[in-house]
Design a protein around this motif. Structure first.
Motif, PDB file in Angstrom:
ATOM      1  N   SER A  12       4.616   5.355  -8.542  1.00  0.00           N
ATOM      2  CA  SER A  12       5.520   6.343  -7.934  1.00  0.00           C
ATOM      3  C   SER A  12       5.164   6.617  -6.471  1.00  0.00           C
ATOM      4  O   SER A  12       5.985   7.141  -5.722  1.00  0.00           O
ATOM      5  N   ARG A  13       3.938   6.257  -6.062  1.00  0.00           N
ATOM      6  CA  ARG A  13       3.534   6.525  -4.680  1.00  0.00           C
ATOM      7  C   ARG A  13       4.107   5.527  -3.677  1.00  0.00           C
ATOM      8  O   ARG A  13       3.909   5.646  -2.484  1.00  0.00           O
ATOM      9  N   ILE A  14       4.819   4.502  -4.195  1.00  0.00           N
ATOM     10  CA  ILE A  14       5.374   3.536  -3.239  1.00  0.00           C
ATOM     11  C   ILE A  14       6.910   3.526  -3.315  1.00  0.00           C
ATOM     12  O   ILE A  14       7.559   2.539  -2.999  1.00  0.00           O
ATOM     13  N   THR A  26       0.845  -1.194   0.000  1.00  0.00           N
ATOM     14  CA  THR A  26       0.000   0.000   0.000  1.00  0.00           C
ATOM     15  C   THR A  26       0.880   1.242   0.000  1.00  0.00           C
ATOM     16  O   THR A  26       2.098   1.127  -0.036  1.00  0.00           O
ATOM     17  N   HIS A  27       0.250   2.436   0.038  1.00  0.00           N
ATOM     18  CA  HIS A  27       1.044   3.643  -0.236  1.00  0.00           C
ATOM     19  C   HIS A  27       1.907   4.136   0.922  1.00  0.00           C
ATOM     20  O   HIS A  27       1.742   3.721   2.072  1.00  0.00           O
ATOM     21  N   HIS A  28       2.820   5.035   0.584  1.00  0.00           N
ATOM     22  CA  HIS A  28       3.696   5.737   1.518  1.00  0.00           C
ATOM     23  C   HIS A  28       2.848   6.361   2.620  1.00  0.00           C
ATOM     24  O   HIS A  28       1.776   6.894   2.364  1.00  0.00           O
ATOM     25  N   GLY A  52      -5.078  12.547  -5.845  1.00  0.00           N
ATOM     26  CA  GLY A  52      -5.995  12.003  -4.843  1.00  0.00           C
ATOM     27  C   GLY A  52      -7.402  11.984  -5.375  1.00  0.00           C
ATOM     28  O   GLY A  52      -7.663  11.412  -6.427  1.00  0.00           O
ATOM     29  N   HIS A  53      -8.295  12.633  -4.650  1.00  0.00           N
ATOM     30  CA  HIS A  53      -9.707  12.697  -5.037  1.00  0.00           C
ATOM     31  C   HIS A  53     -10.076  14.159  -5.293  1.00  0.00           C
ATOM     32  O   HIS A  53      -9.308  15.062  -4.969  1.00  0.00           O
ATOM     33  N   ARG A  54     -11.288  14.401  -5.798  1.00  0.00           N
ATOM     34  CA  ARG A  54     -11.670  15.789  -6.087  1.00  0.00           C
ATOM     35  C   ARG A  54     -11.600  16.656  -4.817  1.00  0.00           C
ATOM     36  O   ARG A  54     -11.065  17.756  -4.835  1.00  0.00           O
ATOM     37  N   ASN A  55     -12.135  16.143  -3.718  1.00  0.00           N
ATOM     38  CA  ASN A  55     -12.210  16.960  -2.498  1.00  0.00           C
ATOM     39  C   ASN A  55     -11.176  16.619  -1.418  1.00  0.00           C
ATOM     40  O   ASN A  55     -11.217  17.196  -0.325  1.00  0.00           O
ATOM     41  N   ALA A  56     -10.304  15.684  -1.690  1.00  0.00           N
ATOM     42  CA  ALA A  56      -9.234  15.343  -0.730  1.00  0.00           C
ATOM     43  C   ALA A  56      -8.024  14.884  -1.521  1.00  0.00           C
ATOM     44  O   ALA A  56      -8.090  13.879  -2.232  1.00  0.00           O
ATOM     45  N   ALA A  57      -6.955  15.637  -1.415  1.00  0.00           N
ATOM     46  CA  ALA A  57      -5.760  15.260  -2.181  1.00  0.00           C
ATOM     47  C   ALA A  57      -4.519  15.663  -1.413  1.00  0.00           C
ATOM     48  O   ALA A  57      -4.595  16.372  -0.401  1.00  0.00           O
TER      49      ALA A  57
END
Ligand code: 5GP
Ligand code: MN
Length: 338
Positions: A98-100, A21-23, A303-308
């Motif tokens: 790239s996120r890991i 999973t991610h950093h 990320g997402h539209r409202n959380a990044a």
């Protein structure tokens, strides 16, 4: 998942599996990974869970936490070997290799079948199987959907249910964010039927503060919160000395950004803080204002539209100056948002 039958067939013999999973994993990243790991073990696979970095201690209660392999220089070779020898690799809660960090390239070159289970926008195409839905509030919910579509609801025990419930709870902000659909409540309800304990999970995640974290929060809200009404924006910064002064630990700043958005009339909230070797940015927004776009365009994130989130390789002050410089570009969009 398209090719569901092929996926089920592939898992019909015991496999060497890796879950990554991610950093700086959050409760959704780790909960979905550990929930899936427990399920795969139950159906006789050999499973290793790898995280590219450490994570907050308030996640240590998650069943299976003790077996997580956290990337470090010493563990690097072991991880490279696990990835190389794996027959199937599950990538959870991130959409770009790239996120890991360096594990990303190990996975890109691995011969294993790759499975992406994720809900972030604009995923990289690297997987053989995808359980991807940007409308899903959490990756944990997508793991639940996958187990259901595999006909394995009966394999979800209370430990798996708690892991998945933790991800669902946090990625919906306690079932409050606008990603909370009917489906999220249906999944939550079924997880509770299967033994998840919502009171205990909420307590372990939200009411498990250290005094230091509470004092840091008090400090950031009283001294560091800046409101720019002309941009409907609020931001906070924390430098290394401040974090040190409050004895803060990994994950202590998580959730602070939401307080900016709780201010009446604010549409964009940003938290910028120093992390080992980089500056990290957390964005939250309301309505149509896309922080995914902003993070992607200017801060090497997404990320997402409202959380990044995103990162910067310049200093904290330079990062803030840069953010304030680009803000006027978004003024019209921010002001038109209710
Ligand atoms: P947070 O602000 O809580 O760290 O992250 C908010 C959302 O943005 C999460 O879905 C997280 O996975 C994503 N995110 C956070 N940081 C980054 C980043 O540096 N790059 C990308 N692509 N996504 C991020
Ligand atoms: Mn997630």
């Amino acid at each position: 998942m398209t090719q569901l039958q092929e996926f089920i067939d592939y898992l019909s013999t015991p496999r060497k599996a890796v879950i990554v999973t991610h950093h700086k994993p959050d409760a959704d990243a780790l909960g979905s990974s550990l929930g899936l790991a427990a399920y795969l073990k139950k159906i006789h696979h050999n499973v290793s869970v790898i995280t590219p970095s450490d994570y907050p201690s308030f996640l240590n209660w998650l069943p299976g936490n003790n077996e997580v392999i956290i990337y470090s220089e010493q563990k690097k070779e072991k991880i490279a070997e696990l990835v190389k020898d794996a027959e199937i690799i599950f990538c959870l809660d991130f959409s770009a290799l790239s996120r890991i960090n360096s594990i990303g390239e190990m996975i890109r070159h691995a011969t294993a079948k790759k499975v992406l289970i994720d809900h972030h926008l604009e995923p990289e195409k690297f997987a053989d199987f995808e359980q991807w839905d940007p409308k899903a509030a959490s990756t944990a919910g997508l793991v639940y959907d996958l187990l259901i579509s595999m006909g394995d609801r009966s394999k979800i025990d209370s430990a798996i249910a708690d892991c998945l419930y933790a991800g669902l709870l946090t990625d919906t902000g306690g079932f409050r964010h606008n990603n909370t659909r009917r489906e999220e409540f249906m999944i939550a309800s079924d997880l509770v039927s299967l033994g998840a304990n919502p009171t205990q999970v909420s307590k372990l995640i939200y009411d498990n503060n250290t005094v230091e974290r509470l004092r840091l929060m008090g400090y950031v809200l009283s001294e560091k919160l800046i409101v720019l009404p002309e941009y409907k924006t609020a931001y906070m910064t924390l430098n290394e000395e401040e974090l040190k002064k409050f004895g803060s630990q990994s994950g202590d700043t998580e959730g602070f950004v939401n307080y900016g958005l709780s201010i009446e009339g604010i549409v964009l909230s940003v938290m910028i803080y120093q992390r080992t070797g980089e500056v990290k940015l957390s964005f939250r927004s309301l309505g149509d204002f896309s922080v995914n776009e902003l993070a992607r365009k200017y801060f090497n994130g997404g990320g997402h539209r409202n959380a990044a989130g995103g990162t910067s390789e310049t200093s904290l002050q330079e990062t803030l100056d840069y953010f304030l410089k680009i803000l006027p570009e978004y003024k019209d969009k921010l002001i038109s948002e209710q």
